[in-house]
Every structure is written in structure tokens, then in C-alpha cells.
Design an enzyme around this catalytic site. Sequence first.
Site, PDB file in Angstrom:
ATOM      1  CE  LYS A  89      33.816  39.123  84.280  1.00 35.74           C
ATOM      2  NZ  LYS A  89      34.774  38.885  83.188  1.00 35.74           N
ATOM      3  CG  ASN A 138      36.711  43.528  84.837  1.00 37.01           C
ATOM      4  OD1 ASN A 138      36.630  44.722  84.588  1.00 37.01           O
ATOM      5  ND2 ASN A 138      37.832  42.862  84.793  1.00 37.01           N
ATOM      6  CG  ASP A 155      37.299  41.235  81.542  1.00 41.61           C
ATOM      7  OD1 ASP A 155      38.241  40.928  82.289  1.00 41.61           O
ATOM      8  OD2 ASP A 155      36.113  40.945  81.779  1.00 41.61           O
ATOM      9  N   GLY A 162      33.312  33.720  69.676  1.00 40.66           N
ATOM     10  CA  GLY A 162      32.533  33.900  70.905  1.00 40.66           C
ATOM     11  C   GLY A 162      31.942  35.290  70.978  1.00 40.66           C
ATOM     12  CB  THR A 221      23.960  31.723  69.893  1.00 36.14           C
ATOM     13  OG1 THR A 221      23.996  30.593  70.777  1.00 36.14           O
ATOM     14  CG2 THR A 221      22.540  32.244  69.777  1.00 36.14           C
TER      15      THR A 221
HETATM   16  P1  ATR Z   1      31.862  34.748  79.191  1.00 34.81           P
HETATM   17  O1  ATR Z   1      31.351  35.884  80.017  1.00 34.81           O
HETATM   18  O2  ATR Z   1      32.994  33.999  79.821  1.00 34.81           O
HETATM   19  O3  ATR Z   1      32.170  35.150  77.781  1.00 34.81           O
HETATM   20  P2  ATR Z   1      29.333  33.636  78.378  1.00 34.81           P
HETATM   21  O4  ATR Z   1      28.745  34.994  78.321  1.00 34.81           O
HETATM   22  O5  ATR Z   1      28.538  32.516  78.974  1.00 34.81           O
HETATM   23  O6  ATR Z   1      30.698  33.658  79.185  1.00 34.81           O
HETATM   24  O7  ATR Z   1      29.808  33.232  76.893  1.00 34.81           O
HETATM   25  C1  ATR Z   1      30.366  32.003  76.617  1.00 34.81           C
HETATM   26  C2  ATR Z   1      30.768  31.976  75.127  1.00 34.81           C
HETATM   27  O8  ATR Z   1      31.292  30.675  74.836  1.00 34.81           O
HETATM   28  C3  ATR Z   1      29.607  32.192  74.184  1.00 34.81           C
HETATM   29  O9  ATR Z   1      30.089  32.801  72.985  1.00 34.81           O
HETATM   30  C4  ATR Z   1      29.151  30.752  73.925  1.00 34.81           C
HETATM   31  O10 ATR Z   1      28.420  30.571  72.726  1.00 34.81           O
HETATM   32  P3  ATR Z   1      26.815  30.830  72.719  1.00 34.81           P
HETATM   33  O11 ATR Z   1      26.618  32.304  72.636  1.00 34.81           O
HETATM   34  O12 ATR Z   1      26.329  30.089  71.531  1.00 34.81           O
HETATM   35  O13 ATR Z   1      26.296  30.233  74.018  1.00 34.81           O
HETATM   36  C5  ATR Z   1      30.485  30.073  73.808  1.00 34.81           C
HETATM   37  N1  ATR Z   1      30.430  28.627  74.054  1.00 34.81           N
HETATM   38  C6  ATR Z   1      30.266  27.994  75.244  1.00 34.81           C
HETATM   39  N2  ATR Z   1      30.295  26.644  75.074  1.00 34.81           N
HETATM   40  C7  ATR Z   1      30.484  26.443  73.737  1.00 34.81           C
HETATM   41  C8  ATR Z   1      30.618  25.266  72.922  1.00 34.81           C
HETATM   42  N3  ATR Z   1      30.565  24.035  73.458  1.00 34.81           N
HETATM   43  N4  ATR Z   1      30.806  25.432  71.601  1.00 34.81           N
HETATM   44  C9  ATR Z   1      30.880  26.667  71.041  1.00 34.81           C
HETATM   45  N5  ATR Z   1      30.759  27.811  71.752  1.00 34.81           N
HETATM   46  C10 ATR Z   1      30.570  27.698  73.085  1.00 34.81           C
END
Ligand code: ATR
Length: 270
Positions: free
Chosen positions: A65, A85, A101, A125, A150
Site C-alpha cells: 500500500k 488500496n 479503507d 494502532g 510504538t
Molecule cells: P496495517 O497496515 O495492517 O495497519 P502495520 O502498518 O504493520 O499494518 O500496523 C500494525 C499495527 O498493529 C501497528 O499499530 C502495530 O504497532 P507498532 O506500531 O508498535 O508496530 C500494531 N501491533 C502489531 N502487533 C502488535 C502487538 N502484539 N501488540 C500491540 N500492537 C501491535
Amino acid sequence: MDVYGLVGNPVGHSVSPPMHEAAYDELGMDASYVAFEPAVNEIRQAFVGAETLGIEGLNVTIPFKEDVAAIVDADELAAEIGAVNTVDFREDGPPRGYNTDAAGVKRAFDHHDVDLEGRSAVVVGAGGAGRAAAFALTDAGAEIHIANRTVDRAIGLASELSSASGGSLETLDSQIGDASVLVNTTSVGMESDETPVPAELLHEDLTVLDAVYSPIETRLLRAASEVGARTIDGAWMLLYQGVEAFEQWTGRNAPVDAMNDALRAALNAE
Ligand code: ATR
């Protein structure tokens, strides 16, 4: 025949083909929707090929994306979100990129008669889906707080929006009590019985949307139902991003019920 499709890697379990083909069947369109899986470093070549072959439109999913946002002519919202997307190849000139989205989030709430104007919302997220949800909720007039594992990502995203704050997942403790909307955009709960939000923070004045659609009833949604909150499952968001893409490509009203039936049948069959 018009050809539409999806590019992602992997795309094996995508339910977009049956969802879009149900729309073509319902409207008697001579069209087909195909899932393509280019190598992760070959998205540019895939796009040149798609254009050369006369493909009408492509959806784009993980991990492409953000890359695609940089190689197509992205509209303002997709450029702000930084992710595309949906790509429309039909016009002359560079392909146009959209982010449906964000519309998927908004239309999932609309479908459930949830007015977001003036609402206090928490987005969990700050990845691609989190950015789309945050822009959609802000556009709809909600005040939002973004909580992310994060922290810098949450604070960075909040700084791009009006009326938004950001913080760690610990800030959920202080933010959810006064909120009336909660959206999970993390992958936590996908194919697992985990939740990104402790159950004790949930309350009956919340409407909870979980972007995770596998399983359809996540642990978060189950816990939300148990406290009397309203729930909107991730299949609604998936449906409406597809509805919006269909309408973008064809200029016709999507047959939403047919698409919803096909999508849910495909998800239940997995
Ligand atoms: P997408 O495009 O599906 O949103 P992404 O950009 O990889 O995928 O984002 C994944 C999100 O899930 C992020 O907010 C990530 O948190 P980080 O920014 O800290 O990486 C969150 N995420 C993934 N696994 C996680 C976990 N085990 N606990 C908490 N947050 C999680």
C-alpha cells in the site's frame, strides 16, 4: 471482459474475489476479479504489466500500500494517509490511487447509524489501517486519541490531525472511560484469542469497531458485547472498502447486500 483484481503478498486467503464477483453477477456485468501475488520487490513491474494488459482496476494490500502510493497519482486523502488500496487504470495518463479503507471505516459506522460528529473516539494502532481510521474519524468530526505500542508513531499521527492526541497503550486506561467510540486497527486478535484492550476498560456507552475480521467475532468484540457495548465487526469495514472501490471503478451503486452475503460466506468457509 473487464478485469479487476488485487495485488498483495500473500493473497491466498483473500475474500475480495468472491465479494467483487458477487457484485458482477448481481448486476450482470461481464467482469472478473483476480488475486495476483507479485514478488515483494516487483510491484513496479506488476503495475507496468497491469496497465499494458488493460486491467481496469486493482486493489492493493499488504505489503504494497505504501509503495503504490509513491508510484501512482494518489488523491489528496490517499496522499495524506500515505497508503493506496485502490487503483484506477481506466483514464489516460498515470493510474489514479485512492484509499477506500478510510471510507470503509466511515461507511461501516454509517451503516450502523452511528453519527461520529462531536464524538470522543479512541483508535488503537497507528499503522496503515490506523492512519486510515484516524483520518476518517477526524473528517467525520470526531475528536480522537490514538494509542499505539510504538508511542512515537501515535504522537506523529496525532500531530498530522486536528483535535487528536497520541500516546502509549497504557493511555487507554485514562482515555476509554470518557470515549463513546473505540476502533482497533492493530493485528492483535487476528487468528488468535487475544485483545489489544483490557476487558475491564470497556463500558456500555461504547461502540466498538474491530478491523480484524478473522475471526469475525474477536475476543475484543466478545468482551464488548458482554458489557453491553455496541459492536461492529471487521467484515463491515472490509465490505465497505470494497463497495467504495467498486463504485470508484464502475460509477455504479454497488449491490451491497450481495457483496455482504458473499463476503460473509467466504469468511465463514475459512
Ligand atoms: P496495517 O497496515 O495492517 O495497519 P502495520 O502498518 O504493520 O499494518 O500496523 C500494525 C499495527 O498493529 C501497528 O499499530 C502495530 O504497532 P507498532 O506500531 O508498535 O508496530 C500494531 N501491533 C502489531 N502487533 C502488535 C502487538 N502484539 N501488540 C500491540 N500492537 C501491535
